[in-house]
Design an enzyme around this catalytic site. Structure first.
Site, PDB file in Angstrom:
ATOM      1  CG  HIS A   1      -2.052   1.111   0.716  1.00  0.00           C
ATOM      2  ND1 HIS A   1      -1.678   2.045   1.665  1.00  0.00           N
ATOM      3  CD2 HIS A   1      -3.273   0.885   0.798  1.00  0.00           C
ATOM      4  CE1 HIS A   1      -2.535   3.372   1.972  1.00  0.00           C
ATOM      5  NE2 HIS A   1      -3.682   2.284   1.094  1.00  0.00           N
TER       6      HIS A   1
ATOM      7  CG  ASP B   1      -0.262  -2.501   5.923  1.00  0.00           C
ATOM      8  OD1 ASP B   1      -1.161  -2.680   7.144  1.00  0.00           O
ATOM      9  OD2 ASP B   1      -0.448  -1.877   4.715  1.00  0.00           O
TER      10      ASP B   1
ATOM     11  CD  GLN C   1      -7.217  -4.620   2.907  1.00  0.00           C
ATOM     12  OE1 GLN C   1      -7.653  -5.506   3.197  1.00  0.00           O
ATOM     13  NE2 GLN C   1      -7.265  -3.735   2.969  1.00  0.00           N
TER      14      GLN C   1
ATOM     15  CE  LYS D   1      -7.665  -0.338   4.916  1.00  0.00           C
ATOM     16  NZ  LYS D   1      -8.340  -0.047   4.408  1.00  0.00           N
TER      17      LYS D   1
ATOM     18  CB  CYS E   1      -3.630   2.721  -1.807  1.00  0.00           C
ATOM     19  SG  CYS E   1      -5.069   3.758  -1.919  1.00  0.00           S
TER      20      CYS E   1
END
Lengths: 398, 140
Positions: A112, A189, A192, A215, A353
């Site tokens: 991202h 990260d 997700q 999210k 992104c």
């Protein structure tokens, strides 16, 4: 599952954009309302009863997050505005102060923007180098390719647990072993993955990890920065102000408060923290393993159905997470999204992104479906039917 | 314009690739136009000779409204002088903004007369006009 908990699902929409943000269950809204109706006050400030309630809720949430990701200490959890701010904080608050010219950071082209651009800035500010771990033919990160990318200059590997377009799940535990064997720090990260699979920072042995509340069925504007305690102790605050200082004098002397409070300058996003707390309870009640299993079955169902349509191109059939990138052949992704929207089916069109991924995918723009536990096979059947009838797509969208 | 006539023009021009190609000729001024909030992204190439727009080409990826409005606009501007071209663009943008405009100069661009009712599509319909206008104003 649990559709009755989401008022948005009563509005006749098929929501397939969970990678962008998730819908919010009623309990999250109610928790926020409760704060504003019954105990509004600032955190870490007052000496009265309601303020103490806020303090307790705030720190209770930190502890809840600690348990949720299995951190060792609550002090390893920093509240931020989201994964983007967390990554920027780690890169500018920690790495900017420890990296040197020509040190190398390994990322991939499917990261991202928030895990690419801050590193680019460090290339300009202190002369580090950004290198890419090569992806295999299914756009996955393999251990061999990680090993190949490492040099004696590599100091950081910074990658997503699950990527937001391809949806590939990275073998974080194995990557961590290789990284640490080579004295490399690992930044993950988890934006997700956090709501879709178990994230265990000790088992994965990551050095830093970030995610966003919105999210994972929580509110927008709240997120988490996890860091191992000894690293957080070396991290510099990016924001200075109220709440984070223990003492300052007029000659410029500043004494900081303890980790993690020193990283939370200013009035925090209290409603966000309280909403996130409720979201975590909500996920825990369903069970992250149940969520993962259900979403995996649903994805398989979706992929099987999409594969029956010869006019659909799927770019990531071979991944396990809930993201499916596709196009109707010869139709621009955004036109497809607008067409689906006519039937109240919400999907995302674009480069998501991940602007430098297009070279690998050999397509600039895709439609992305990203699933949640509240999606159903019936919704997928509806999507498939609408796609089947897309021959006259332009008649419908013009 | 009724909706089927409108749709026919938009689709016909969407599929018209006559001017849809990249140009490697230094006589052309190249400009990129993008919509950051969506994913429209085209390059436009303009050849101006003694106040006359000799040619315009474009290439890139964008939605049906953006591509078709680009083609339709280009068809209207080629061989016009800069004043005439700016007048067409001015009236086109007025139409898209829902203001009073001179319909006599717009020809097939009138197919986009209901974009003013779809605020989210205005940036698609003006992808080319915004940048061509900039180039023409600089060339005056």
């Amino acid at each position: 599952m649990n559709r009755e908990d989401f008022n948005m699902l009563k509005k006749n929409i098929v929501y397939l954009d969970n990678g962008a943000t998730t819908l919010k269950p009623n309990c999250v809204k109610e928790a926020i309302d409760d704060y504003y109706d019954n105990y509004t006050a600032n955190a870490h400030r007052g000496d009265y009863k309601t303020s103490l309630v806020v303090d307790n809720k705030y720190e209770e949430t930190r502890s809840k997050i600690k348990n949720f990701i299995n951190a060792k200490e609550g002090s390893e959890i920093v509240f931020t505005s989201g994964a983007t701010q967390s990554l920027n904080y780690i890169i500018f608050g920690y790495f900017k102060n420890v990296l040197q010219k020509d040190d190398e950071v390994l990322i991939t082209v499917s990261e991202h923007a928030s895990n690419i651009l801050p590193w680019f800035i460090l290339t300009k500010e202190i002369g580090i180098k950004v290198k890419y771990i090569e992806l295999d033919e299914n756009y996955k990160v393999t251990i061999d390719n990680v090993k190949k990318a490492i040099t004696n200059k590599t100091k950081v590997i910074s990658i997503a647990h699950i990527t937001n377009v391809v949806g590939d799940i990275r073998p974080i535990e194995e990557i961590s072993k290789i990284a640490h064997k080579n004295n490399i720090l690992l930044v993950v990260d988890a934006a997700q993955s956090i709501a879709h699979t178990k994230v265990d920072v000790q088992k994965m042995d990551v050095d830093f990890l970030v995610f966003s509340g919105h999210k994972m069925y929580g509110p927008t504007g709240i997120g988490v920065l996890y860091g191992k305690y000894d690293l957080l102790e070396k991290m510099h605050p990016v924001n200075y102000g109220g709440g984070m200082n223990a003492l300052f004098t007029k000659d410029g002397y500043i004494e900081l408060r303890e980790v993690p409070i020193r990283f939370e300058a200013g009035t925090p996003n209290i409603e966000g923290v309280i909403g996130l707390s409720s979201a975590i309870d909500y996920i825990n009640n369903i069970g992250i393993n149940n969520i993962e299993q259900y979403e995996r079955e649903l994805r398989k169902y979706l992929i099987d159905k999409l594969k029956e349509l010869d006019f659909i191109e799927i770019y990531n059939s071979n991944t396990d997470s809930g993201a499916v990138a596709f196009n109707i052949k010869n139709v621009f992704a955004q036109d497809t999204a607008i067409y689906l929207d006519k039937y109240n089916i919400c999907v995302r069109a674009g480069n998501h992104c991940a602007k430098i991924l297009s070279d690998a995918l050999k397509v600039n723009n895709t439609c992305r479906i990203s699933l949640s536990f509240y999606n159903t096979k019936e919704e997928i059947d509806l999507l498939i039917n609408v796609l089947k009838n897309s021959k006259n797509i332009y008649n419908e969208i013009l | 314009m009724d909706s089927s006539e409108r749709r026919n023009i938009i689709l016909k021009n969407y599929q018209d690739n006559t001017n849809r190609k990249d140009v490697e000729d230094s006589d052309y001024i190249k400009v990129n136009s993008r919509n950051a909030s969506c994913i429209d992204n085209i390059n436009i190439y303009i050849k101006i000779n003694d106040d006359i727009i000799e040619d315009i080409k474009f290439n890139g990826e964008a939605c049906v409204i953006a591509i078709s409005s680009t083609v339709t606009l280009i068809n209207n501007l080629i061989k016009k002088n800069i004043d005439e071209a700016l007048n067409i663009i001015d009236n086109y943008e007025k139409m898209v903004d829902g203001l009073d405009y001179d319909s006599q100069v717009l020809n097939e661009l009138l197919a986009f007369d209901d974009i003013s009712k779809q605020p989210s599509r205005k940036i698609c319909a003006t992808l080319a006009s915004r940048k061509i206008k900039e180039i023409l104003e600089k060339s005056m």
